[in-house]
Scaffold this motif. Structure first.
Motif, short mmCIF file in Angstrom:
data_model
loop_
_atom_site.label_atom_id
_atom_site.label_comp_id
_atom_site.label_asym_id
_atom_site.label_seq_id
_atom_site.Cartn_x
_atom_site.Cartn_y
_atom_site.Cartn_z
N VAL A 136 0.85 -1.19 0.00
CA VAL A 136 0.00 0.00 0.00
C VAL A 136 0.88 1.24 0.00
CG1 VAL A 136 -1.61 1.34 1.41
CG2 VAL A 136 -1.96 -1.12 1.10
N ASN A 137 0.65 2.16 -0.94
CA ASN A 137 1.45 3.39 -1.02
C ASN A 137 0.66 4.59 -0.51
OD1 ASN A 137 -0.29 4.14 -3.10
ND2 ASN A 137 1.10 3.41 -4.70
N LYS A 138 1.27 5.76 -0.62
CA LYS A 138 0.66 6.99 -0.07
C LYS A 138 -0.64 7.36 -0.78
CE LYS A 138 3.38 10.25 -2.85
NZ LYS A 138 2.31 10.48 -3.83
N ASP A 139 -0.81 6.95 -2.05
CA ASP A 139 -2.03 7.28 -2.77
C ASP A 139 -3.26 6.64 -2.11
OD1 ASP A 139 -0.56 8.74 -4.59
OD2 ASP A 139 -0.32 7.05 -5.97
N VAL A 140 -3.08 5.40 -1.65
CA VAL A 140 -4.18 4.70 -0.97
C VAL A 140 -4.49 5.40 0.35
CG1 VAL A 140 -4.91 2.52 0.07
CG2 VAL A 140 -3.56 2.50 -2.04
N VAL A 141 -3.42 5.82 1.05
CA VAL A 141 -3.60 6.51 2.33
C VAL A 141 -4.33 7.84 2.11
CG1 VAL A 141 -2.46 7.47 4.36
CG2 VAL A 141 -1.52 5.41 3.25
N MET A 142 -3.92 8.59 1.07
CA MET A 142 -4.54 9.88 0.77
C MET A 142 -6.03 9.73 0.45
SD MET A 142 -1.51 11.68 -1.51
CE MET A 142 -2.43 13.20 -1.75
N LYS A 143 -6.37 8.67 -0.27
CA LYS A 143 -7.78 8.44 -0.61
C LYS A 143 -8.61 8.24 0.65
CE LYS A 143 -10.87 5.44 -3.21
NZ LYS A 143 -11.00 4.25 -4.09
N LEU A 144 -8.08 7.45 1.61
CA LEU A 144 -8.81 7.22 2.85
C LEU A 144 -8.92 8.50 3.66
CD1 LEU A 144 -10.21 5.37 4.86
CD2 LEU A 144 -7.97 4.71 5.76
N VAL A 145 -7.87 9.31 3.67
CA VAL A 145 -7.92 10.59 4.38
C VAL A 145 -9.04 11.47 3.83
CG1 VAL A 145 -6.68 12.75 4.82
CG2 VAL A 145 -5.49 10.56 5.08
N GLN A 146 -9.16 11.49 2.51
CA GLN A 146 -10.22 12.29 1.88
C GLN A 146 -11.61 11.79 2.25
OE1 GLN A 146 -9.13 12.01 -2.23
NE2 GLN A 146 -7.52 13.59 -2.08
N ILE A 147 -11.76 10.47 2.34
CA ILE A 147 -13.05 9.90 2.73
C ILE A 147 -13.40 10.30 4.16
CG2 ILE A 147 -14.25 7.72 3.25
CD1 ILE A 147 -12.80 6.49 0.86
N LEU A 148 -12.39 10.26 5.05
CA LEU A 148 -12.62 10.64 6.45
C LEU A 148 -13.04 12.11 6.54
CD1 LEU A 148 -9.62 8.90 8.29
CD2 LEU A 148 -11.92 8.02 7.92
N GLU A 149 -12.38 12.97 5.77
CA GLU A 149 -12.70 14.40 5.81
C GLU A 149 -14.12 14.66 5.29
OE1 GLU A 149 -9.60 16.14 3.53
OE2 GLU A 149 -8.12 16.07 5.17
N ASP A 150 -14.55 13.91 4.29
CA ASP A 150 -15.86 14.13 3.70
C ASP A 150 -16.98 13.56 4.57
OD1 ASP A 150 -17.63 15.06 1.74
OD2 ASP A 150 -17.65 13.11 0.74
N THR A 151 -16.73 12.41 5.19
CA THR A 151 -17.78 11.74 5.97
C THR A 151 -17.79 12.16 7.43
OG1 THR A 151 -16.31 9.85 6.45
CG2 THR A 151 -17.72 9.69 4.48
N GLY A 152 -16.69 12.75 7.92
CA GLY A 152 -16.61 13.10 9.33
C GLY A 152 -16.30 11.92 10.23
#
Length: 283
Positions: A76-92
């Motif tokens: 797993v690279n940083k792109d996968v991590v960034m995608k999850l971070v974005q989901i957390l920010e959008d969903t709260g």
């Protein structure tokens, strides 16, 4: 590895859900959903699929966690991590965890640590792990205390008259003797031995018992030594012997380790057995 334990991405998600459900049960963690039907709508109005969605309450506040499962050969690279971070920010959703079969790249590790994303490697156990962790999990120890009281007929003396005795050192020695009766019939000496033992067992009394068997004009022959002796009777003396043979047995019930789970930043390691048992390897 058993065929029933072969992994694919669907089973991998189910196992991840099971592990977090079991590990978090006492801490108030519950699974809100998992799999392809688990979706959360964000502030953007977009729907995000979450592999395992959990909720944790401490009595005052409730926290949610989104767990992403990556069952693939690549790290797993940083792109996968960034995608999850974005989901957390959008969903709260408060916290994110990525569970990977093959581990993480350096940039994935660094970015996850910077953003507070938990990283877990969950993979099948193999031989290279033997030095660090056992391939079996102890489930239980069973102690058995067995009480055995044995009674059995014991022959103490065999007299054939004229101060002659037959000396028996081993049970098989009885089989060497043949009794040739006066009428020419041959009878295994063991038949008389068994008859006397059965009489001892039937009476089942403590103390000495003597029984006399008339064998007029007979000969007893030993097939090993070729010795022959004339006799008219056989006198057995015996008793019922008693003995205790108590035993203590101990059995360990174990289960084979199937998966290893390592939490990267928390430095915690767990074993997952073929039958669903989870244990933590304490340092």
């Amino acid at each position: 590895m058993q065929e029933t334990n072969k992994l694919d991405w669907k089973i991998y998600e189910s196992i991840t859900k099971y592990i977090y459900e079991m590990l978090g049960h006492q801490a108030g963690v519950t699974v809100k959903g998992y799999g392809s039907n688990c979706k959360v709508v964000g502030k953007s109005g977009l729907s995000h699929q979450i592999d395992v969605h959990t909720s944790h309450t401490d009595g005052n506040h409730t926290y949610e966690t989104a767990i992403e499962c990556k069952y693939r050969k690549e790290k797993v690279n940083k792109d996968v991590v960034m995608k999850l971070v974005q989901i957390l920010e959008d969903t709260g959703i408060s916290k994110g965890i990525i569970v990977s079969k093959s581990g993480f790249t350096r940039d994935g590790l660094e970015y996850a640590k910077f953003k507070g994303i938990g990283l877990v490697q969950l993979r099948e156990y193999d031989e290279k792990d033997l030095s660090d962790s056992p391939d079996e999990i102890d489930i239980a120890t069973i102690d058995l205390n067995i009480k055995i009281h044995r009674t059995r007929p014991e022959i103490t003396s065999i007299d054939i008259g004229e101060n002659r005795k037959i000396d028996i050192k081993h049970e098989f020695d009885y089989l060497d003797y043949i009794l040739i009766l006066g009428n020419g019939n041959q009878v295994p000496f063991y038949d008389y031995v068994n008859d006397f033992r059965m009489e001892l067992s039937r009476l089942n009394k403590l103390g000495v018992l003597t029984a006399k068997y008339k064998t007029p004009d007979s000969t007893i022959s030993n097939r090993q030594t070729k010795e022959k002796l004339n006799l008219d009777e056989i006198i057995f003396t015996g008793q019922i012997s008693e003995s205790d043979h108590d035993r203590k047995l101990q059995f360990n019930i174990v289960d084979k380790v199937w998966l290893l789970m390592k939490s990267i930043f928390d430095e915690r390691t767990f074993s997952f057995s073929e039958n669903g048992l989870i244990i933590e390897h304490k340092k």
